[in-house]
Every structure is written in C-alpha cells, then in structure tokens.
Design an enzyme around this catalytic site. Sequence first.
Site, PDB file in Angstrom:
ATOM      1  N   ASP A  98     -24.542  -0.971  16.490  1.00 59.34           N
ATOM      2  CA  ASP A  98     -25.856  -0.530  16.744  1.00 59.34           C
ATOM      3  C   ASP A  98     -25.857   0.600  15.465  1.00 59.34           C
ATOM      4  OD1 ASP A  98     -28.303   0.791  17.939  1.00 59.34           O
ATOM      5  OD2 ASP A  98     -27.476   0.167  19.849  1.00 59.34           O
ATOM      6  N   ASP A 199     -31.496   0.851  15.358  1.00 64.50           N
ATOM      7  CA  ASP A 199     -32.160   2.162  16.336  1.00 64.50           C
ATOM      8  C   ASP A 199     -33.469   2.562  15.938  1.00 64.50           C
ATOM      9  OD1 ASP A 199     -31.734   3.287  19.082  1.00 64.50           O
ATOM     10  OD2 ASP A 199     -31.759   4.967  17.688  1.00 64.50           O
ATOM     11  N   HIS A 328     -30.918  -1.426  27.799  1.00 64.82           N
ATOM     12  CA  HIS A 328     -30.201  -0.081  28.219  1.00 64.82           C
ATOM     13  C   HIS A 328     -31.239   1.008  28.336  1.00 64.82           C
ATOM     14  CE1 HIS A 328     -30.614   0.160  23.914  1.00 64.82           C
ATOM     15  NE2 HIS A 328     -30.395   1.705  24.330  1.00 64.82           N
TER      16      HIS A 328
HETATM   17  C1  GLC Z   1     -33.398   3.952  20.957  1.00 64.06           C
HETATM   18  C2  GLC Z   1     -32.390   3.645  22.098  1.00 64.06           C
HETATM   19  C3  GLC Z   1     -32.182   4.826  23.185  1.00 64.06           C
HETATM   20  C4  GLC Z   1     -32.076   6.069  22.454  1.00 64.06           C
HETATM   21  C5  GLC Z   1     -33.299   6.456  21.329  1.00 64.06           C
HETATM   22  C6  GLC Z   1     -32.645   7.614  20.483  1.00 64.06           C
HETATM   23  O1  GLC Z   1     -34.492   3.863  21.704  1.00 64.06           O
HETATM   24  O2  GLC Z   1     -32.398   2.272  22.408  1.00 64.06           O
HETATM   25  O3  GLC Z   1     -31.224   4.498  24.120  1.00 64.06           O
HETATM   26  O4  GLC Z   1     -32.243   7.163  23.430  1.00 64.06           O
HETATM   27  O5  GLC Z   1     -33.052   5.008  20.386  1.00 64.06           O
HETATM   28  O6  GLC Z   1     -31.597   7.084  19.589  1.00 64.06           O
END
Ligand code: GLC
Length: 554
Positions: A98, A199, A328
């Site tokens: 990620d 992300d 998730h």
């Molecule tokens: C993305 C992730 C999430 C996280 C956010 C901040 O949306 O999937 O889980 O809280 O980014 O990094």
Amino acid sequence: MEKKWWHDKVAYQIYPKSFYDSNGDGIGDIPGIISKLDYLKDLGVDIVWLSPCYPSPLADQGYDISDYYGIDPRFGTMEDMEKLIAEAKKRDMYILMDLVVNHCSDEHEWFKKACEDPNGKYGGFFYLRDKEEGKRPTNWRSYFGGSVWDDLPGTDKQYLHVFHKKQPDLNWENPELREEVYKNINWWLEKGLGGFRIDAIMNIKKALPLHDYEPDRDDGLCSVRAMLAQAEGIGEFLGEMRDRTFRKYDAFSVGEVFSEKPEELPDFIGENGYFSSIFDFNATIFGKSGKGWYDASAITPEDYKNCCFQAQERVGGVGFLSNIIENHDQPRGVSYYIPQGDCCPESKKMLAALNFMLRGIPFIYQGQELGMENVPFSSIEEVDDISSQDEYLVALNAGLSPEEALDAVARYSRDNARTPMQWSDEPHAGFTEGEPWLRVNPNYRTINAAAEQSDPSSVWNFYKRLIALRKDPLYAETIVYGVLEPFLRERHNLMAYYRKGEKTLLVIGNYQKKEQDVTLPAPCKKVLLNNYPEVSMEGRTIRMQGYQALILEM
Ligand code: GLC
Ligand code: CA
C-alpha cells in the site's frame, strides 16, 4: 489495446492485522500470510495486496506511516517481507504494498524535524501556516471529523491534515518531497514487489492558494471535497510518479481514485495512463450523504445494477477498472448489497458472479470468498475504527438516539470488514492462539474456511469455480477483454449482461427472493456456472429461482 501482465489476473486484499496470527499475540503478521499462501494459490489468486505493514503508531491502522523503509515489528521483520515476496514468486504470485503518500504519521522523522525547525527543509514537506488566535487557516473539515488544522507542536504554526491529526499531509508541490516518494517506491520495486495500491491519491493536489469554502454543516466547516473539486493539475504529479517509478518496472498500480472527471479517464487508465487500474467505487458511494452516515440511503438491487453498468459504460474499452464488493473501508458486501433478511449462500454467490464477471480486474477482500458478514455490534465501545467513532458523534449531534446512532454506524462501520479472518470453528475462528485484537464475528462456527473448503456447495467453492472459469483458456479472452453489454436492463431486480469476445457469454442474476422468468434471445450452448443444482428451462425460457445466478455460453 496492448496486453499487460495484470489484465487476466485475480487479486486479493489482505488486511494484515486480521489475516492470520502466527505467534499468538492476537495480531496478524507476515509469517502468518506466508503460511497461507498455498490457501490463496489453491483458490486461484495471483496478486496479493497488503494493507500497510510499515512501522506505524496505528492511529489509522497503519495508514499513518512513521518509516517508509521498514516493517512494523508487530507484523514481522524485513526478512519476513523479503521471504513473502520470494515465496509468492515461487507460486507465480505478485505482492502489492500500500502506498500511503498523501500523508505520513506525525511520528515520522520528517514531521519531528518540521516541528524542530518549521522554516527548514522539513517544514517544507508539510502544509504549515502561521497560527492566528481564534481562526484556522481554512474552514475545511477532516474526513475523520473536526478541523483539518492543528497546532504544530512547539511552534507558532499549524499543519494541515485532511485525515486524522496524526496524519499530516505531505506537500507534493515541493519537488524534494516528491523525490523522496519516488526513491521509496523504487526501493521497494527493486525488492521485487509486483506494484502498489495507491492510497487516497486524489488528495495530493490542493487548490491553491488555500482558502475557505461555503460551510455545509452547522459546525461552520466544509468538506475537503469542496476544495478538491477545484484543484487542477494533479496529472503533472501522477504522470511524473508513473515515469519515475512504476513504468520502469512494468509494475501494477491501482489507484484509490474517487473524483476523476469522466473526460480524464484515458489519462488515468488509458494506454500509458497514470495507473494500471483504478477501483470502481460507484456502488460504494451511492446514497451517501454530506451530512454523515446516519443520513445515507440504502442501496437497492436496481441501484446496484445501475452503478455497475454506469461505471462500465464510462470506461468502455479505455482501460481496466478494479472491481470490488468490499474492502477494509466498507461494510461487508453481502450485508450491504443483498436486501436485509435475504443474505444466504445463494444470494452471496449471485453477488459474487455478477461482480466477478464485470469487465475489469476482480479484487477479493479477505473473507469475501467465505461470505463473511457484518458484525452485530451491541455498543460503540466495541468499535475500534476512528471514522466510525466520529460518525457516531455526528449522528448523536444530529439528534439521533444512541441506539439509532449505533445502528447507522454499525451498517457502515469499517470494522465490519476488519474482524479476524475466519479460518475454522476453533476458538477465535482459528485466527490466533491468543486474544484477538478485535472481536471475532460470532458466526465463525458456520462461516469458516475449513468447513467451506470441504463443502463442494460452499461460497468458497463457488469463488474457486468463478476464478477457474476466468482462467479457462476457452473463455479467458472473452472474460478479460470481451465487451460488456447489458441485457434486459430495465427488468426489475434482474441484473444481466453479455460478455462478447471470442465467445458470447450471458451472465444472469435474479436479484430477489421471488422466482422470475427470463427468455433467452438465442439458444444456450452450455451452462458454465450455476449457484443452484439445476436450471429449470422450458423452450428458451428459464425459471430463475430466488437469487439464482447463471453464466451461460450462447
Ligand atoms: C484510504 C484508506 C483508509 C484510510 C485513508 C487514509 O481511504 O483506504 O483506510 O483511512 O485512506 O489513509
Ligand atoms: Ca502476531
């Protein structure tokens, strides 16, 4: 279209903390993942995306990284990670990590140095503004609630965080910061990673100069999205990142992209796009309200069908979407997209078939292949996730009772997907020999991998057959590259479509409990997949059973 190595692959998302615990501390880890690679291979998975396992205070469960070059000791060591990559390679599998580079953790050394010397090099890695008494630099609301501005400790400045206050935004306008990001990506790709899931990437470009927007709630703040809608020029960053990193390695990159404009799709995922693929979130954002989760409206089978078809139409042959029913950040797809009370093995399989056969790259989220369901929460104390806690308060502030607020949060809570993977009917679902960090869903005695692997009619075995069909040399070209054309689109609670390539396939799902007759436009040569033991057909008319799904060769 130029063929790429990832087009015909099947991907699987692992949430490391909840996948498999190898040492009894209640937290899933990398050795645990290694020990389950054969399970994934057996299912037919090719690409494995790991949610973050870098060193992190876990304020947002690892999406707050304090060292981009390490592995959090709770998840294992760098040697474990290298072994995972090597073991995957032995099995012809690829590992994605990620990439969380819109922000880092406030415990990252860059941020600590910015606090020590806000006017120095590392101050320039963040968005800092002079602190003014009684006023914030802008009126934006963080995704997790409250202002996006907080005091930069030990200084007279404030820093920007569009997510949690422990996730300071990185300043992508600064070329030195961008160099650091590319260096890190290449360092990982050199280790043999298959690529990255990227992300929150649409947040890296802010509309400059930073300013206020119209407030959209009583708190006087406005959603960050109002600013993002005005931000222009993200393509320069994304194109540069692609050229400096992914492209050189022929790496797979899948972007968490929410707000691209339709005319920009070719730039994002066309030939030589910024990314190999982007997720289709059309169904996940449907019905959401600016006011908060409590105000969201439920999605119906008709809405789900329309969301999928709209996304498919928008993309057409331009590139590849990555298709999901959950991740998730979402509740469990079977609890969300199947009308309440109808969640059962048949309906779960139907949803699987309808989603899996769409054009694009299928991503399975851990436990989806078992038909894992939402969690019955009995109090907000059981909820770990920061965004759920904020949404609970938002609902209370809007005047909902604690029961109603919990109800709304329970429906959308990200913790629904974060409970431990259900491996067996042993204590804690066989996830750990210790105490799991998050409560196991009590339905693990019936919904678990061991039971489903040995039951030919299980959801797990249905997923296995879907994957095998996608890889069958007779049908692979059609399923991967074939055109998608809706069939009987207006028919209520029916979702059906053709995939037309070397072959013509017809996918039909009766998205309701009631039977429904469907007359085929042409004779069917073969039933390739069916979630019922039989097809009841008279002439060319099929009597579809409740939640029956068929994949036919025409
Ligand atoms: C993305 C992730 C999430 C996280 C956010 C901040 O949306 O999937 O889980 O809280 O980014 O990094
Ligand atoms: Ca562990």
